[in-house]
Design a protein around this motif. Structure first.
Motif, PDB file in Angstrom:
ATOM      1  N   ASP A 156      16.192  67.587  55.288  1.00 18.93           N
ATOM      2  CA  ASP A 156      16.057  67.652  53.836  1.00 18.93           C
ATOM      3  C   ASP A 156      14.618  67.357  53.432  1.00 18.93           C
ATOM      4  N   ALA A 157      13.994  66.453  54.171  1.00 18.83           N
ATOM      5  CA  ALA A 157      12.589  66.111  53.895  1.00 18.83           C
ATOM      6  C   ALA A 157      11.874  65.864  55.205  1.00 18.83           C
ATOM      7  N   LEU A 158      10.602  66.203  55.181  1.00 17.61           N
ATOM      8  CA  LEU A 158       9.832  66.244  56.409  1.00 17.61           C
ATOM      9  C   LEU A 158       8.430  65.702  56.146  1.00 17.61           C
ATOM     10  N   VAL A 159       7.983  64.808  57.020  1.00 15.83           N
ATOM     11  CA  VAL A 159       6.566  64.427  57.017  1.00 15.83           C
ATOM     12  C   VAL A 159       5.970  65.150  58.210  1.00 15.83           C
ATOM     13  N   LEU A 160       5.173  66.182  57.940  1.00 19.74           N
ATOM     14  CA  LEU A 160       4.716  67.083  59.007  1.00 19.74           C
ATOM     15  C   LEU A 160       3.192  67.123  59.071  1.00 19.74           C
ATOM     16  N   GLU A 161       2.696  67.058  60.282  1.00 16.65           N
ATOM     17  CA  GLU A 161       1.245  67.151  60.473  1.00 16.65           C
ATOM     18  C   GLU A 161       0.701  68.516  60.050  1.00 16.65           C
ATOM     19  N   SER A 162      -0.390  68.477  59.293  1.00 15.73           N
ATOM     20  CA  SER A 162      -1.143  69.693  58.943  1.00 15.73           C
ATOM     21  C   SER A 162      -2.595  69.272  59.064  1.00 15.73           C
ATOM     22  N   ASN A 163      -3.034  69.077  60.312  1.00 18.22           N
ATOM     23  CA  ASN A 163      -4.247  68.308  60.596  1.00 18.22           C
ATOM     24  C   ASN A 163      -5.551  68.964  60.185  1.00 18.22           C
ATOM     25  N   GLY A 187      -3.083  68.067  71.234  1.00 18.45           N
ATOM     26  CA  GLY A 187      -3.914  67.523  70.166  1.00 18.45           C
ATOM     27  C   GLY A 187      -3.160  67.443  68.852  1.00 18.45           C
ATOM     28  N   HIS A 188      -3.621  68.257  67.894  1.00 17.15           N
ATOM     29  CA  HIS A 188      -3.066  68.180  66.533  1.00 17.15           C
ATOM     30  C   HIS A 188      -2.785  69.570  65.969  1.00 17.15           C
ATOM     31  N   LEU A 189      -1.784  69.665  65.111  1.00 16.89           N
ATOM     32  CA  LEU A 189      -1.401  70.951  64.510  1.00 16.89           C
ATOM     33  C   LEU A 189      -2.368  71.363  63.401  1.00 16.89           C
ATOM     34  N   SER A 190      -2.736  72.631  63.395  1.00 15.74           N
ATOM     35  CA  SER A 190      -3.550  73.175  62.297  1.00 15.74           C
ATOM     36  C   SER A 190      -2.637  73.473  61.102  1.00 15.74           C
ATOM     37  N   ASN A 191      -3.274  73.770  59.972  1.00 12.25           N
ATOM     38  CA  ASN A 191      -2.505  74.167  58.789  1.00 12.25           C
ATOM     39  C   ASN A 191      -1.639  75.388  59.100  1.00 12.25           C
ATOM     40  N   GLN A 192      -2.213  76.336  59.831  1.00 10.70           N
ATOM     41  CA  GLN A 192      -1.490  77.573  60.147  1.00 10.70           C
ATOM     42  C   GLN A 192      -0.295  77.308  61.059  1.00 10.70           C
ATOM     43  N   GLN A 193      -0.499  76.428  62.041  1.00 11.58           N
ATOM     44  CA  GLN A 193       0.624  76.103  62.947  1.00 11.58           C
ATOM     45  C   GLN A 193       1.747  75.389  62.193  1.00 11.58           C
ATOM     46  N   ALA A 194       1.365  74.504  61.274  1.00 15.03           N
ATOM     47  CA  ALA A 194       2.382  73.795  60.483  1.00 15.03           C
ATOM     48  C   ALA A 194       3.199  74.799  59.679  1.00 15.03           C
ATOM     49  N   ALA A 195       2.500  75.771  59.075  1.00 20.54           N
ATOM     50  CA  ALA A 195       3.187  76.784  58.269  1.00 20.54           C
ATOM     51  C   ALA A 195       4.116  77.631  59.132  1.00 20.54           C
ATOM     52  N   LEU A 196       3.607  78.026  60.296  1.00 20.97           N
ATOM     53  CA  LEU A 196       4.404  78.849  61.200  1.00 20.97           C
ATOM     54  C   LEU A 196       5.689  78.111  61.599  1.00 20.97           C
ATOM     55  N   LEU A 197       5.524  76.833  61.918  1.00 24.53           N
ATOM     56  CA  LEU A 197       6.684  76.017  62.299  1.00 24.53           C
ATOM     57  C   LEU A 197       7.716  76.001  61.166  1.00 24.53           C
ATOM     58  N   ALA A 212       0.901  65.961  56.289  1.00 24.23           N
ATOM     59  CA  ALA A 212       0.346  64.648  56.646  1.00 24.23           C
ATOM     60  C   ALA A 212      -0.675  64.730  57.770  1.00 24.23           C
ATOM     61  N   HIS A 213      -1.293  63.559  58.050  1.00 26.53           N
ATOM     62  CA  HIS A 213      -2.303  63.426  59.112  1.00 26.53           C
ATOM     63  C   HIS A 213      -3.408  64.466  58.940  1.00 26.53           C
ATOM     64  N   LEU A 214      -3.812  64.676  57.681  1.00 26.11           N
ATOM     65  CA  LEU A 214      -4.894  65.614  57.386  1.00 26.11           C
ATOM     66  C   LEU A 214      -6.226  65.031  57.855  1.00 26.11           C
ATOM     67  N   PRO A 221      -6.807  68.081  51.254  1.00 23.67           N
ATOM     68  CA  PRO A 221      -5.414  68.198  50.785  1.00 23.67           C
ATOM     69  C   PRO A 221      -5.164  69.545  50.098  1.00 23.67           C
ATOM     70  N   ARG A 222      -6.168  70.004  49.345  1.00 28.84           N
ATOM     71  CA  ARG A 222      -6.000  71.259  48.619  1.00 28.84           C
ATOM     72  C   ARG A 222      -5.926  72.457  49.567  1.00 28.84           C
ATOM     73  N   LEU A 223      -6.824  72.468  50.553  1.00 28.92           N
ATOM     74  CA  LEU A 223      -6.857  73.580  51.497  1.00 28.92           C
ATOM     75  C   LEU A 223      -5.558  73.620  52.307  1.00 28.92           C
ATOM     76  N   ALA A 224      -5.087  72.457  52.743  1.00 30.81           N
ATOM     77  CA  ALA A 224      -3.845  72.405  53.528  1.00 30.81           C
ATOM     78  C   ALA A 224      -2.703  72.998  52.716  1.00 30.81           C
ATOM     79  N   ARG A 225      -2.607  72.544  51.477  1.00 28.06           N
ATOM     80  CA  ARG A 225      -1.513  73.004  50.626  1.00 28.06           C
ATOM     81  C   ARG A 225      -1.616  74.507  50.346  1.00 28.06           C
ATOM     82  N   GLU A 226      -2.840  74.966  50.066  1.00 27.12           N
ATOM     83  CA  GLU A 226      -3.023  76.387  49.765  1.00 27.12           C
ATOM     84  C   GLU A 226      -2.748  77.273  50.976  1.00 27.12           C
ATOM     85  N   THR A 227      -3.258  76.845  52.130  1.00 27.59           N
ATOM     86  CA  THR A 227      -3.084  77.662  53.340  1.00 27.59           C
ATOM     87  C   THR A 227      -1.614  77.750  53.716  1.00 27.59           C
TER      88      THR A 227
END
Ligand SMILES: [Zn+2]
Ligand SMILES: [Zn+2]
Length: 257
Positions: A156-163, A187-197, A212-214, A221-227
């Motif tokens: 229902d809710a997720l705290v997900l890395e978008s590093n 290592g760490h997930l990119s914004n694109q990998q987080a979205a793909l997941l 999270a873990h930006l 924060p803006r770029l992560a959200r937009e991407t």
């Protein structure tokens, strides 16, 4: 049910989950004082924590652990292998040292640990089940694996890395070895990998996702959200997934719908 991301990123991580009358903290990677203050600001006392869950031994997840656990005598759960490499173990009261192998129940909250691909001894994410809700934390992972997809399914809710943003990382100030580590499979997930997941996992009608873990150097924060938002929109699922950015040193709170 609320999630309060008190701190997030390479400068320290601490996420508070209030589930009914249960209070669970995942990671204590900033000072105990900052966690106490952050909790007070959202109406809680650190002494009321039922447990601290530790994902892995990196400093940005444990910096405040010893003081917080000792000062308030809070049970700390982590993997047996992780306990072995935590230098602060000896300073935590023995009664507070708890192991989590697969799953554990804490006052009506069912908790499952799942493995993450990351360069630590036995890193994990956690699924928390309370009443009919499932909330999951998955940060510090270099790639998308089957256990990760399985753990995140129907949350229902997720705290997900978008590093990071791969271009910012490539052109940024980090030395080559560190760039390689961050984008590597451990290592760490990119914004694109987080979205793909997010597009790949089965979801409830609405999934709330705290990005999270930006990285402060290689993301905003803006770029992560937009991407992430753009990729979700391209797949036509932007209405089913609600995105919330988080910040390194201000609290982001979400009421689980
Ligand atoms: Zn880490
Ligand atoms: Zn970390």
């Amino acid at each position: 049910m609320h999630i309060h991301v008190l701190a997030s990123g390479s400068t320290g991580n601490a996420v508070l989950f209030s589930l009914g009358d249960n209070l669970i903290l995942i990671d204590a990677g900033v000072s105990a004082r900052r966690i106490e203050r952050g909790m007070a600001a959202v109406g809680y006392r650190a002494g009321d924590l039922n447990a601290i869950l530790v994902t892995h031994e990196h400093q940005d997840h444990i910096a405040g652990l010893e003081v917080l656990a000792r000062r308030h005598c809070i049970p700390v759960y982590t993997r047996p292998k992780t306990w072995k490499v935590l230098a602060c173990r000896d300073k935590i009261p023995p009664a507070c040292v708890k192991e989590i192998d697969g799953e554990v129940n804490i006052k009506g909250v069912h908790i499952e640990a799942f493995p993450l691909p990351h360069d630590a001894v036995d890193p994990v994410g956690f699924c928390l089940y309370h009443r009919n809700k499932k909330v999951v934390l998955a940060t510090d992972l270099g790639t998308i694996t089957e256990p990760v997809e399985g753990a995140l399914a129907m949350a229902d809710a997720l705290v997900l890395e978008s590093n990071h943003d791969p271009e910012m990382l490539a052109n940024g100030p980090y030395p080559a070895f560190l760039k390689k580590r961050i984008k590597g499979a451990y290592g760490h997930l990119s914004n694109q990998q987080a979205a793909l997941l997010l597009t790949r996992i089965p979801r409830p009608p609405v999934m709330q996702v705290l990005l999270a873990h930006l990285s402060q150097q290689n993301n905003t924060p803006r770029l992560a959200r937009e991407t992430v938002g753009e990729i979700l929109a391209n797949k036509g699922v932007e209405r089913e997934i609600k995105l919330y950015p988080t910040h390194p040193d201000t609290t982001s709170s979400v009421a689980v719908l």
